[in-house]
Design a protein around this motif. Structure first.
Motif, PDB file in Angstrom:
ATOM      1  N   PHE A  73      34.160   3.986 -50.446  1.00  0.00           N
ATOM      2  CA  PHE A  73      34.996   4.967 -49.735  1.00  0.00           C
ATOM      3  C   PHE A  73      35.488   4.386 -48.415  1.00  0.00           C
ATOM      4  CE2 PHE A  73      35.267   8.449 -46.616  1.00  0.00           C
ATOM      5  CZ  PHE A  73      36.194   9.270 -47.227  1.00  0.00           C
ATOM      6  N   GLY A  74      34.593   3.744 -47.648  1.00  0.00           N
ATOM      7  CA  GLY A  74      34.970   3.179 -46.353  1.00  0.00           C
ATOM      8  C   GLY A  74      35.976   2.052 -46.463  1.00  0.00           C
ATOM      9  N   SER A  76      38.357   1.899 -48.654  1.00  0.00           N
ATOM     10  CA  SER A  76      39.585   2.397 -49.286  1.00  0.00           C
ATOM     11  C   SER A  76      40.625   2.782 -48.239  1.00  0.00           C
ATOM     12  CB  SER A  76      39.268   3.618 -50.157  1.00  0.00           C
ATOM     13  OG  SER A  76      38.344   3.288 -51.159  1.00  0.00           O
ATOM     14  N   LYS A  81      40.921   7.919 -49.475  1.00  0.00           N
ATOM     15  CA  LYS A  81      39.862   8.718 -48.844  1.00  0.00           C
ATOM     16  C   LYS A  81      40.182  10.201 -48.907  1.00  0.00           C
ATOM     17  CE  LYS A  81      38.398   5.109 -45.603  1.00  0.00           C
ATOM     18  NZ  LYS A  81      38.405   4.652 -44.202  1.00  0.00           N
TER      19      LYS A  81
END
Length: 324
Positions: A73-74, A76, A81
């Motif tokens: 996620f971080g 992306s 997100k």
């Protein structure tokens, strides 16, 4: 696979795609068993409590993958997100609460058959967010499906009941959010893997469902051990196993095609409603079911066989470039 372009400009490369639509259909069929567990719970337990309990079990089951998921996620881009958060809050938490509330009437058929409208909604969303362009002929399939939804919602279509409106609107709200989840899932799956995306879906859904429990003053857990068992079945079979299959298939399936495969959900659930719960439909409701099934099935066949489809899938357009 390459061939020389007729204009002599270069070569046209067709990117091979594996057909994973069948995985989406299997996942959707598992969703169709939802009413077996959710209908008894919905009669005796607050919807937000049921959904929160599901998310607690799911996040615990996926806890070994939380760090890995949040690293993905971080890494992306912002759009991915936002898509992941939207899936968790909207498609996982809010939509499931709306769907659970729609069972309060004791009708296990109308809420699930209304989900047949998901392809219509998802294709519009795919056109807006993913560039899957809609042609005017799309209306020939969408309008009968909407008429069918009206007939299904009201046993006497000339007598509109507030209670029936509530059931229809709740189910339609869930269908809309789940359709949006299909589109956003297709977008996010380009960057985030199936396991990580499944984990993020429930991780973001957990605080959203907790907020709904707090806002409504509902209990934080179901009443007894039997109810806990039903929630666990919902979470692990209808939720976890189905979503892992779903995101695995969605990664290689266009949103507009995936949402057609998801029709296995209302079809399976309708059969369960009739056989398991001994529910029957009135004459006009059967006409509504027929209109929805025929309209969406016709759309599916049209997209598979026609040279000029109602939906132009941007991900499956040929690429022009040099041969390798």
């Amino acid at each position: 696979m390459t061939r020389t372009d007729l204009a002599g400009v270069g070569t046209r490369t067709i990117r091979p795609r594996r057909d994973a639509t069948w995985l989406v259909a299997i996942a959707a069929a598992l969703w169709g068993t939802d009413a077996i567990f959710r209908l008894p719970l919905a009669q005796n337990t607050a919807a937000s409590t049921v959904v929160f309990a599901e998310h607690v079990i799911l996040v615990l089951a996926l806890s070994p993958f939380l760090l890995r998921a949040f690293r993905a996620f971080g890494a992306s881009p912002v759009s991915i997100k936002l898509a992941a958060i939207g899936i968790g809050v909207g498609a996982s938490a809010i939509a499931t609460v709306l769907f659970t509330l729609s069972f309060r009437s004791g009708d296990p058929i109308t809420p699930v058959v209304t989900q047949k409208l998901q392809p219509v909604i998802a294709m519009v969303g795919a056109a807006l967010l993913l560039g899957e362009r809609l042609r005017p002929r799309f209306a020939f399939f969408a309008i009968p499906a909407l008429i069918g939804a009206w007939l299904l919602a009201f046993p006497d279509p000339t007598q509109v009941s507030i209670n029936r409106i509530n059931v229809a609107l709740l189910a339609l709200g869930a269908a809309t959010l789940w359709a949006a989840g299909t589109v956003l899932g297709r977008l996010a799956s380009r960057t985030i893997g199936p396991l990580e995306l499944t984990t993020l879906r429930f991780a973001f859904g957990l605080p959203a469902s907790a907020a709904m429990v707090a806002a409504t003053g509902s209990p934080w857990w179901v009443a007894d051990l039997k109810s806990t068992g039903s929630v666990a079945a919902l979470a692990l079979v209808v939720g976890l196993v189905a979503m892992l299959l779903y995101y695995r298939g969605l990664r290689n399936t266009a949103a507009s095609r995936a949402t057609l495969a998801e029709l296995a959900f209302p079809l399976t659930a309708s059969v369960i409603g009739i056989l398991w719960f001994d529910k029957v439909l009135d004459g006009s409701q059967w006409i509504g079911v027929a209109l929805i099934v025929v309209a969406v099935t016709a759309l599916s066949l049209h997209e598979a066989r026609s040279r000029t489809t109602a939906v132009v899938d941007v991900d499956e357009r040929p690429l022009v470039g040099t041969s390798g």
